[in-house]
Design an enzyme around this catalytic site. Structure first.
Site, PDB file in Angstrom:
ATOM      1  N   LYS A 178      -2.703   6.607   1.633  1.00  0.00           N
ATOM      2  CA  LYS A 178      -2.554   7.038   3.055  1.00  0.00           C
ATOM      3  C   LYS A 178      -1.376   8.313   3.028  1.00  0.00           C
ATOM      4  O   LYS A 178      -0.257   8.058   3.320  1.00  0.00           O
ATOM      5  CB  LYS A 178      -1.755   6.032   3.855  1.00  0.00           C
ATOM      6  N   ARG A 236       0.862  -1.274  -0.041  1.00  0.00           N
ATOM      7  CA  ARG A 236      -0.028   0.104  -0.191  1.00  0.00           C
ATOM      8  C   ARG A 236       0.976   1.207  -0.075  1.00  0.00           C
ATOM      9  O   ARG A 236       0.656   2.323  -0.670  1.00  0.00           O
ATOM     10  CB  ARG A 236      -0.928  -0.052   1.091  1.00  0.00           C
TER      11      ARG A 236
END
Ligand code: PLP
Ligand code: COI
Length: 341
Positions: free
Chosen positions: A184, A82
């Site tokens: 993120k 991620r």
């Protein structure tokens, strides 16, 4: 190894400095070898890319002490990949996935005395992050970056632990269509601060964000995805391209289907149907699963049948199974636990 003398059972979700942190620098198109260091402070130029244009991404994960005394992390390979997605979206160099996992392992090992004991309810929160560090004044990506990992022992994210919380539908949007909601990036959290301070000032624990295009669909909160339980015991989670793909949520959906034999659905969830669900929870690394007892939309209250005293029965089962896997007393699917020592 002797554990630090901390009041493990009463830790909040706050920063406590630990002994070692990992640092690697990117310069002239490559990452250096990286090392563990002692100094928790970072000195950088006043014009660093991260300070001027918020070029920073991060991850959040935890280390646990299992019942048989090992220290483990949960699916760190997914955090590594991620972070690759986050870095690419902000035009940052990729920190290699296997090096990410190795940096996490090194940092946790070096701070093993801070990993809370089994049964304390606390965990060691791990924060990998990277940012543009050289001076940038025209709006463009930095040329030099720093990747770091620090750790901090934490207790529950919401005060009161696993007591149901009350959330409000936010008037602010968290993420735009085609924006950065799915990665993120620090910037997503900077712009959520006014919304969370407003929610707290109005007596709520968190925000429920709706999709900014139509404001009819449930997205997520500032730091966790939603799980709902239908009255016929199906698990439903919102599908959206503008929410963070939570590793906890993906794991819980697997646990629901393969450990608990429940039907699961990832689909659009309209705010209008929230009143029909039996249970609601917020899921994430920090939140684990925090039960939601009530959602308030401009004075109109939706109270879930599970109430304000304890978790509903299905959320409780999901919580027990996931934490059982993480703490090593329920067998984990292949590859979910990385044993550190
Ligand atoms: N959504 C947001 C906005 C988050 O910050 C987080 C925390 O990482 C999550 C969801 C949960 O993701 P994960 O389960 O991977 O920690
Ligand atoms: C996490 O769950 O790891 C997060 O990053 C959420 C953050 C709001 C603490």
């Amino acid at each position: 190894m002797e554990k630090k003398n901390l009041d493990w059972k009463n830790l909040g979700f706050a920063y406590i400095q630990t002994d070692k942190r990992y640092v690697s620098n990117y310069k002239d198109g490559k990452w250096d070898d990286g090392a563990l260091i002692d100094d928790p402070n970072i000195v950088m130029n006043e014009c660093a890319g991260v300070l001027q244009y918020a070029q920073t991404v991060f991850e959040g994960m935890k280390a646990y002490t299992t019942e048989d005394g090992h220290i483990v992390t949960f699916r760190p390979d997914l955090n590594a990949s991620r972070m690759v997605d986050s870095a690419k979206r902000l035009e940052m160099p990729v920190f290699p996935e296997e090096r990410f996992v190795d940096a996490v392992v090194q940092t946790v090992k070096a701070n093993a005395a801070y990993v809370p004991p089994y049964g304390s309810g606390a965990t060691l929160y791990i924060r990998p992050y990277m940012f543009g560090i050289n001076p940038v004044i025209g709006v463009k990506p930095a040329d030099e970056y720093q990747f770091r990992v620090f750790t901090t022992p934490v207790g529950p994210y919401f005060k009161g632990g696993v007591k149901p919380i009350t959330i409000c539908v936010s008037d602010f949007d968290r993420a735009a269509p085609h924006g950065t909601g799915h990665i993120k990036a620090g910037l997503n959290y900077a712009m959520s601060l006014h919304a969370i301070v407003t929610a707290h000032a109005n007596g709520f624990d968190e925000n429920m964000y709706l999709d900014s295009a139509t404001r009819t669909k449930v997205e997520e909160t500032g730091g966790a995805n939603f799980l709902f339980v239908t009255k016929d015991n199906k698990i439903v989670t919102p599908h959206s391209t503008t929410i963070l793909p939570s590793i906890t949520r993906r794991s819980l959906m697997y646990v629901a289907e393969h450990y608990l034999g429940l039907e699961v659905e990832e689909r659009d969830v309209y705010f209008d149907e929230v009143k029909d669900f039996a249970e609601c929870g917020l899921c994430g690394t920090a939140a684990v699963i925090s039960p939601v007892g009530k959602v308030v939309n401009h004075g109109e209250e939706i109270c879930f049948p599970s109430g304000m005293e304890k978790m509903g029965p299905t959320i409780q089962k999901l919580y027990d199974t996931l934490t059982g896997i993480q703490m090593g007393h329920i067998e984990a699917p292949e590859g979910w636990l990385k044993v550190i020592e």
